[in-house]
Design an enzyme around this catalytic site. Structure first.
Site, short mmCIF file in Angstrom:
data_model
loop_
_atom_site.label_atom_id
_atom_site.label_comp_id
_atom_site.label_asym_id
_atom_site.label_seq_id
_atom_site.Cartn_x
_atom_site.Cartn_y
_atom_site.Cartn_z
N HIS A 1 17.45 113.70 93.28
CA HIS A 1 17.20 114.86 92.50
C HIS A 1 15.81 115.30 91.80
O HIS A 1 15.76 115.48 90.80
CB HIS A 1 18.42 114.91 91.48
CG HIS A 1 19.51 115.29 91.94
ND1 HIS A 1 20.13 116.60 92.52
CD2 HIS A 1 20.64 114.32 92.49
CE1 HIS A 1 21.41 116.66 93.13
NE2 HIS A 1 21.61 115.21 92.95
N SER B 1 28.10 124.23 119.45
CA SER B 1 28.07 122.85 119.19
C SER B 1 29.43 122.08 119.42
O SER B 1 30.50 122.56 119.22
CB SER B 1 28.13 122.85 117.58
OG SER B 1 28.47 121.59 117.12
N LEU C 1 24.46 112.31 104.68
CA LEU C 1 23.36 111.89 105.44
C LEU C 1 22.40 112.85 105.98
O LEU C 1 21.62 112.62 106.99
CB LEU C 1 23.77 110.86 106.39
CG LEU C 1 24.79 109.73 106.19
CD1 LEU C 1 25.40 108.85 107.25
CD2 LEU C 1 23.85 108.88 105.10
N SER D 1 23.03 115.82 107.55
CA SER D 1 23.33 116.41 108.84
C SER D 1 22.87 117.75 109.07
O SER D 1 22.37 118.13 109.95
CB SER D 1 24.96 116.49 108.95
OG SER D 1 25.52 117.23 107.87
N ASP E 1 14.94 115.97 102.64
CA ASP E 1 15.46 115.85 103.75
C ASP E 1 15.05 116.17 105.09
O ASP E 1 14.81 115.23 106.26
CB ASP E 1 16.93 116.46 104.01
CG ASP E 1 17.61 116.09 102.58
OD1 ASP E 1 17.43 115.07 101.97
OD2 ASP E 1 18.62 117.11 102.32
C1 GLA Z 1 20.35 116.91 98.87
C2 GLA Z 1 18.98 117.97 98.90
C3 GLA Z 1 17.64 117.23 98.67
C4 GLA Z 1 17.50 116.40 97.55
C5 GLA Z 1 18.92 115.60 97.26
C6 GLA Z 1 19.06 114.90 95.93
O1 GLA Z 1 20.18 115.91 99.94
O2 GLA Z 1 19.16 118.41 100.35
O3 GLA Z 1 16.69 118.24 98.75
O4 GLA Z 1 17.44 117.41 96.27
O5 GLA Z 1 20.22 116.32 97.60
O6 GLA Z 1 17.74 113.97 95.90
#
Ligand code: GLA
Length: 341
Positions: free
Chosen positions: A22, A55, A100, A102, A150
């Site tokens: 976060h 999918s 994870l 996805s 991500d």
């Molecule tokens: C999710 C969001 C990320 C990040 C995390 C927390 O995975 O997609 O951008 O904010 O939560 O670290």
């Protein structure tokens, strides 16, 4: 750009965040790595301008995964890519909504395949461009107000390395590959899926609320962000010094901060962390957005089974759905597997 291929297959990995949670949307730092579980997209040119998406893992009644794909295509068109009609097929080994990432893997697999189809460069700059288009697909089209961690992890991850990302300038995050030789140190990284599903694409959900609280200067939420940012730097230092106990301690401290200050944990995450530590892990924490999803445990390789069994037993005692475990190692970022333009 050239346009040679009629069909391209690309693969993009999920990610685990070692530490720095976060922080991405708060101008801070994080340290994710790409993993072996991935989504594979096959993209074929059509003679018309339609977009057809299929999918194998489609959840009946859940059409959100389509919106991710439509969003990626729209964002790439917005930056000037001339994308023809496409047939897109998706296959994934990543648990959907399981913490994870996805969704980022799906976006990045599609974006990488389209880049391959159009002959766009997949160098560092090209990958950053795709990461930003994918992040926007998620925030602007799906309505999930996520940060950029991500997508950058899925596109810029590299074998054997974690990726230190600094969002001090949110428009131009800096990235540094950090060698993470855990296996050579006789350690394992164990991901445990609590089986509690979180939803980020929910404007009223906890994730969006935390973002608002941070923007409003909520002291405890801000305290988490400040202490977590410092822990990320300490973790990079501990990894460099091969101080694995210290790294484990930082991971556990991160969990405590996410549980008590940021309040994004749930009883299942706390139980896995506490049980893993009691069973001898060096450190454990929730990873990802929270409210469910996965934990990450750092443990001596010869203790990993003991941790797994202790967690399974703790779940069985409460009659909760059995958790799923995956041993993970830092893997490569997205790539074209076949048919590059
Ligand atoms: C999710 C969001 C990320 C990040 C995390 C927390 O995975 O997609 O951008 O904010 O939560 O670290």
């Amino acid at each position: 750009m050239t346009s040679l291929s009629a069909s391209v297959v690309a693969r993009a990995p999920g990610r685990v965040n070692l530490i720095g949670e976060h922080t991405d949307y708060n101008g801070g730092r994080c340290l994710p790595f790409a993993i072996g579980l991935a989504t594979i997209a096959t993209v074929r040119r059509r003679d018309d301008d339609r977009l057809r998406v299929h999918s194998r893992e489609a959840i009946p009644g859940d059409h959100r995964w389509r919106e991710y794909v439509v969003g990626v295509v729209a964002e790439l068109r917005r930056i000037g890519w001339e994308i023809p009609g496409l047939d897109i097929d998706l296959v994934s080994t990543l648990p959907l909504g399981g913490g994870l990432s996805s969704s980022a893997a799906l976006e990045c697999a599609v974006a990488t395949a389209i880049a391959g189809l159009l002959g766009a460069p997949l160098d560092g700059a090209g990958r950053r461009l795709l990461a930003e288009a994918c992040r926007r697909a998620e925030t602007e089209h799906v309505g999930a107000p996520t940060g950029g961690m991500d997508q950058l992890a899925a596109l810029l991850g590299s074998e054997g390395h974690a990726l230190l990302i600094d969002f001090a300038d949110p428009d131009a995050p800096t990235t540094t590959a950090v060698p993470l030789p855990v296996a050579a140190a006789g350690l394992s990284l164990l991901v445990t899926d609590t089986r509690v599903r979180h939803v980020l694409a929910d404007g009223d959900g906890g994730y969006a609320q935390r973002r608002r609280e941070c923007a409003d200067g909520h002291p405890r939420r801000r305290r988490h962000v400040t202490t977590e940012n410092a822990r990320v730097l300490d973790a990079v230092d501990a990894i460099g010094a091969r101080s694995w106990q210290r790294l484990g301690g930082l991971m556990t401290a991160s969990h405590v901060s996410l549980r008590d200050d940021y309040e994004v944990s749930v009883p299942q995450l706390d139980l896995v962390v506490d049980t893993a530590l009691t069973a001898g892990a060096l450190g454990a924490r929730m990873t990802g957005g929270g409210f469910g999803g996965c934990t990450l445990t750092l443990v001596a390789a010869d203790r990993a089974d003991a941790v797994r069994e202790a967690v399974d037993a703790a779940y069985a005692e409460r009659r909760w759905d059995s958790p799923r475990h995956h041993l993970v190692t830092p893997g490569a970022g997205a790539r074209v597997l076949r048919g590059a333009g």
